[in-house]
Write an enzyme that holds these catalytic residues in place. Structure first.
Site, PDB file in Angstrom:
ATOM      1  CG  ASP A  98      23.978  31.990 -50.521  1.00 45.11           C
ATOM      2  OD1 ASP A  98      23.661  32.977 -49.842  1.00 45.11           O
ATOM      3  OD2 ASP A  98      24.583  31.013 -50.048  1.00 45.11           O
TER       4      ASP A  98
ATOM      5  NE  ARG B 178      15.682  28.182 -43.124  1.00 44.63           N
ATOM      6  CZ  ARG B 178      17.015  28.114 -43.274  1.00 44.63           C
ATOM      7  NH1 ARG B 178      17.579  27.066 -43.846  1.00 44.63           N
ATOM      8  NH2 ARG B 178      17.794  29.098 -42.835  1.00 44.63           N
TER       9      ARG B 178
ATOM     10  NE  ARG C 245      26.202  27.543 -42.572  1.00 47.45           N
ATOM     11  CZ  ARG C 245      25.049  28.110 -42.948  1.00 47.45           C
ATOM     12  NH1 ARG C 245      23.964  27.383 -43.055  1.00 47.45           N
ATOM     13  NH2 ARG C 245      25.012  29.415 -43.162  1.00 47.45           N
ATOM     14  N   PRO C 246      31.049  26.079 -38.265  1.00 46.27           N
ATOM     15  CG  PRO C 246      33.372  26.177 -38.170  1.00 46.27           C
ATOM     16  CD  PRO C 246      32.242  25.751 -39.056  1.00 46.27           C
ATOM     17  CB  ILE C 247      29.667  29.961 -34.216  1.00 44.75           C
ATOM     18  CG1 ILE C 247      29.701  29.165 -32.900  1.00 44.75           C
ATOM     19  CG2 ILE C 247      28.440  29.627 -35.048  1.00 44.75           C
ATOM     20  CD1 ILE C 247      28.551  29.518 -31.964  1.00 44.75           C
ATOM     21  CG  ASP C 248      35.939  29.116 -35.550  1.00 46.67           C
ATOM     22  OD1 ASP C 248      34.956  29.012 -36.307  1.00 46.67           O
ATOM     23  OD2 ASP C 248      37.098  29.222 -35.973  1.00 46.67           O
ATOM     24  CG  LEU C 249      36.116  32.792 -37.732  1.00 49.90           C
ATOM     25  CD1 LEU C 249      36.073  33.122 -39.213  1.00 49.90           C
ATOM     26  CD2 LEU C 249      37.536  32.969 -37.186  1.00 49.90           C
TER      27      LEU C 249
ATOM     28  NE  ARG D 127      26.376  30.303 -39.433  1.00 51.61           N
ATOM     29  CZ  ARG D 127      27.398  29.628 -38.924  1.00 51.61           C
ATOM     30  NH1 ARG D 127      27.207  28.437 -38.385  1.00 51.61           N
ATOM     31  NH2 ARG D 127      28.627  30.127 -38.924  1.00 51.61           N
TER      32      ARG D 127
ATOM     33  CB  CYS E  83      21.471  25.434 -45.493  1.00 52.76           C
ATOM     34  SG  CYS E  83      19.997  26.262 -46.103  1.00 52.76           S
TER      35      CYS E  83
ATOM     36  CE  LYS F  65      18.054  33.049 -46.474  1.00 49.16           C
ATOM     37  NZ  LYS F  65      19.049  32.753 -45.426  1.00 49.16           N
ATOM     38  CG  ASN F  66      21.227  35.723 -46.610  1.00 49.28           C
ATOM     39  OD1 ASN F  66      20.425  35.150 -45.874  1.00 49.28           O
ATOM     40  ND2 ASN F  66      21.928  35.079 -47.522  1.00 49.28           N
TER      41      ASN F  66
HETATM   42  C1  EPZ Z   1      25.942  33.816 -44.666  1.00 48.85           C
HETATM   43  O1  EPZ Z   1      26.153  32.649 -43.886  1.00 48.85           O
HETATM   44  C2  EPZ Z   1      24.620  33.590 -45.396  1.00 48.85           C
HETATM   45  N1  EPZ Z   1      23.531  33.422 -44.438  1.00 48.85           N
HETATM   46  C3  EPZ Z   1      24.727  32.339 -46.269  1.00 48.85           C
HETATM   47  O2  EPZ Z   1      23.506  32.223 -47.008  1.00 48.85           O
HETATM   48  C4  EPZ Z   1      25.878  32.526 -47.257  1.00 48.85           C
HETATM   49  O3  EPZ Z   1      26.036  31.339 -48.001  1.00 48.85           O
HETATM   50  C5  EPZ Z   1      27.175  32.824 -46.479  1.00 48.85           C
HETATM   51  O4  EPZ Z   1      26.987  33.977 -45.640  1.00 48.85           O
HETATM   52  C6  EPZ Z   1      28.354  33.092 -47.407  1.00 48.85           C
HETATM   53  O5  EPZ Z   1      28.064  34.167 -48.244  1.00 48.85           O
HETATM   54  C7  EPZ Z   1      22.970  34.511 -43.885  1.00 48.85           C
HETATM   55  O6  EPZ Z   1      23.374  35.635 -44.131  1.00 48.85           O
HETATM   56  C8  EPZ Z   1      21.828  34.260 -42.952  1.00 48.85           C
HETATM   57  P1  EPZ Z   1      30.140  32.694 -43.381  1.00 48.85           P
HETATM   58  P2  EPZ Z   1      27.344  32.620 -42.785  1.00 48.85           P
HETATM   59  O7  EPZ Z   1      30.304  32.937 -41.927  1.00 48.85           O
HETATM   60  O8  EPZ Z   1      27.427  33.931 -42.106  1.00 48.85           O
HETATM   61  C9  EPZ Z   1      33.090  29.223 -42.170  1.00 48.85           C
HETATM   62  C10 EPZ Z   1      21.522  31.192 -47.756  1.00 48.85           C
HETATM   63  O9  EPZ Z   1      21.288  30.244 -48.513  1.00 48.85           O
HETATM   64  N2  EPZ Z   1      33.013  29.801 -40.821  1.00 48.85           N
HETATM   65  O10 EPZ Z   1      30.618  33.726 -44.332  1.00 48.85           O
HETATM   66  O11 EPZ Z   1      27.147  31.414 -41.948  1.00 48.85           O
HETATM   67  C11 EPZ Z   1      31.802  28.559 -42.613  1.00 48.85           C
HETATM   68  O12 EPZ Z   1      31.733  27.232 -42.147  1.00 48.85           O
HETATM   69  C12 EPZ Z   1      22.650  31.090 -46.739  1.00 48.85           C
HETATM   70  O13 EPZ Z   1      20.887  32.272 -47.759  1.00 48.85           O
HETATM   71  C13 EPZ Z   1      33.893  29.338 -39.833  1.00 48.85           C
HETATM   72  O14 EPZ Z   1      34.719  28.458 -40.084  1.00 48.85           O
HETATM   73  O15 EPZ Z   1      28.603  32.412 -43.713  1.00 48.85           O
HETATM   74  C14 EPZ Z   1      31.882  28.631 -44.114  1.00 48.85           C
HETATM   75  O16 EPZ Z   1      32.658  27.564 -44.594  1.00 48.85           O
HETATM   76  C15 EPZ Z   1      23.378  29.766 -46.814  1.00 48.85           C
HETATM   77  N3  EPZ Z   1      33.817  29.879 -38.598  1.00 48.85           N
HETATM   78  C16 EPZ Z   1      32.621  29.959 -44.358  1.00 48.85           C
HETATM   79  O17 EPZ Z   1      33.257  30.285 -43.122  1.00 48.85           O
HETATM   80  C17 EPZ Z   1      32.896  30.847 -38.287  1.00 48.85           C
HETATM   81  O18 EPZ Z   1      32.896  31.320 -37.120  1.00 48.85           O
HETATM   82  C18 EPZ Z   1      31.714  31.116 -44.743  1.00 48.85           C
HETATM   83  O19 EPZ Z   1      30.781  31.269 -43.707  1.00 48.85           O
HETATM   84  C19 EPZ Z   1      32.024  31.295 -39.289  1.00 48.85           C
HETATM   85  C20 EPZ Z   1      32.095  30.759 -40.551  1.00 48.85           C
END
Ligand code: EPZ
Length: 419
Positions: free
Chosen positions: A304, A396, A121-125, A92, A116, A22-23
């Protein structure tokens, strides 16, 4: 309301073919927008999130043909950069369309992504990386409006290895004029898959597999056919099911190369995992032992699979401690396990689990995708029947968890309860 009913204490024997990741597939679908042509993806899992992403691509003007596990995406008809709010809020991965749309059309309109409920889960980065590449982005409430006269290469340093932000930046950088260097990038396997896909399409990317990626953008892209690798989280889920229920199962096409930390933890708990050319054989006799671990970015133990390992620890012989370092609110299923007799104490971002065997069947509710799968794993080791509601979360990311586990001897089925 749809439910899954599990009658526990049946050991598992046989083999399960592991679905495509999926990812990995979701960013590839988004990346297909970078090229005005055709992308063919093989081994695409039949899951809800793929269906949702397909719907968004079709709304944007693409033509998608999905037969069995092959998905053909033609992007010539791309005619809008506006992602419908309802769709953006369902998962997401909708946020990953910002980069490709900016690269292809110079604009993108979306809304804060769903997914989920495992933290803020902000998107600032994501947004800061796209701004570094020349995008102007306005956020008004949940609405995100982005535009770019033309993306330009830049140097981006990630404060921590966000998977999605790295994927967005890579895709935008492929369309940007000039050189982009990403430092502190995520090294999750799904990033490597995306980079290999883009290179096969004609992009110039160096440093694949490392935390420093150098992308020479603006290269001409061409049609590509690409096979999606097996899903390491689904494979880890089913390995956890064998540890919980006992037995001997071959996880065919499991991506063993990307499961080192998972297999190491399961071996420490008494599982016997064997790497074979066709996949991973997982055996378990008796109860698993306790484990102490913390989730980490790759190559550490994946967040995960935290819910799944907590479910196995709930029936293990001894006290386990599991710390969640990636998301701040990912213990919903741990609370549900207590309804099945699990002795779990949640202390901030650590759970202490005093294992008990067997668990006791009961009614539990899935609040997120991987938590739901973990409750299925726990039900396999519970005396009596476990009724799981909220199982739409599981669809999902898992093609058919009942089909897969019943094929190796689990006694479970989908059902309904009057609402
Ligand atoms: C991906 O989510 C995966 N989803 C998640 O899998 C997985 O848990 C995660 O990576 C970590 O490995 C998909 O690939 C679709 P991150 P993502 O950005 O990209 C914070 C599943 O069950 N953050 O690495 O959202 C965030 O809040 C899902 O398949 C910011 O603060 O993960 C988190 O605490 C769940 N600002 C941490 O970073 C941002 O702009 C890691 O998030 C982005 C993230």
């Amino acid at each position: 309301m749809s439910v899954i009913r599990i009658r526990g204490l049946h050991c598992l024997e046989g083999e399960i073919r592991i679905q495509g990741s999926k990812n990995a597939v979701l960013p590839l679908m988004a990346a297909s927008l970078l090229h005005r042509g055709t992308v063919v993806l093989k081994n695409v899992p039949g899951i809800q999130d793929v269906n949702c992403m397909k719907g968004i691509l079709e709304y944007l003007g693409c033509v998608c043909e999905w037969n069995a596990h092959t998905l053909r995406i033609s992007t010539e008809g791309l005619n809008t950069a506006v992602i419908p709010e309802a769709e953006a809020g369902r998962m997401r991965s909708s946020v990953m369309l910002l980069g490709p749309l900016l690269g292809r059309l110079g604009e993108a309109v979306s809304h804060h992504p769903g997914g989920c409920s495992i933290g803020r889960r902000p998107i600032d980065l994501h947004l800061s990386a796209l701004r570094k590449l020349g995008a102007e982005i306005r956020v008004e409430g949940d609405r995100i409006t982005a535009s770019a006269e033309g993306l330009r290469g830049s140097e981006i340093l990630f404060p921590f290895p966000s998977v999605g932000a790295t994927e967005n930046a890579v895709m935008a950088a492929v369309a940007a004029r000039g050189i982009t260097v990403l430092r502190g990038a995520s090294v999750e396997p799904e990033i490597e898959v995306l980079c290999r896909f883009l290179k096969k399409m004609g992009a110039r990317i160096d440093g694949i597999g490392s935390s420093t990626l150098m992308i020479e953008g603006g290269q001409p892209l061409h049609d590509v056919t690409f096979a999606v690798p097996g899903d390491r989280i689904v494979a880890g889920t089913y390995a956890g099911a064998v540890l919980a229920a006992g037995g001997d199962v071959l996880l065919r096409e499991a991506p063993a190369d990307h499961m080192g930390a998972v297999l190491h933890a399961m071996n420490r708990m008494g599982g016997r995992t064997e790497l074979l050319p066709e996949g991973i054989r997982v055996r378990m006799d008796g109860r698993p032992g306790a484990v102490c671990l913390a989730t980490e970015a790759y190559p550490g133990f994946p967040t995960d699979l935290q819910s799944v390992i907590v479910a196995v620890a709930a029936l293990a012989d001894g006290e386990s401690r599991i710390r969640e370092t990636v998301f701040e609110a990912r213990f919903a299923s741990a609370k549900e396990l207590q309804k099945l007799g699990a002795h779990i104490i949640i202390e901030d971002r650590t759970v202490r689990v005093d294992g008990t065997y067997p668990l006791t069947g009961g009614s539990v509710r899935a609040a997120d995708l991987r938590g739901g799968a973990a409750l299925v794993v726990a039900g396999l080791a519970a005396r009596g029947t476990t009724v799981l509601t909220g199982c739409e979360h599981i669809r999902r990311g898992y093609e058919d968890i009942c089909r897969d586990l019943c094929s190796v001897g689990a006694d479970m089925e989908y059902g309904t309860v009057a609402t």
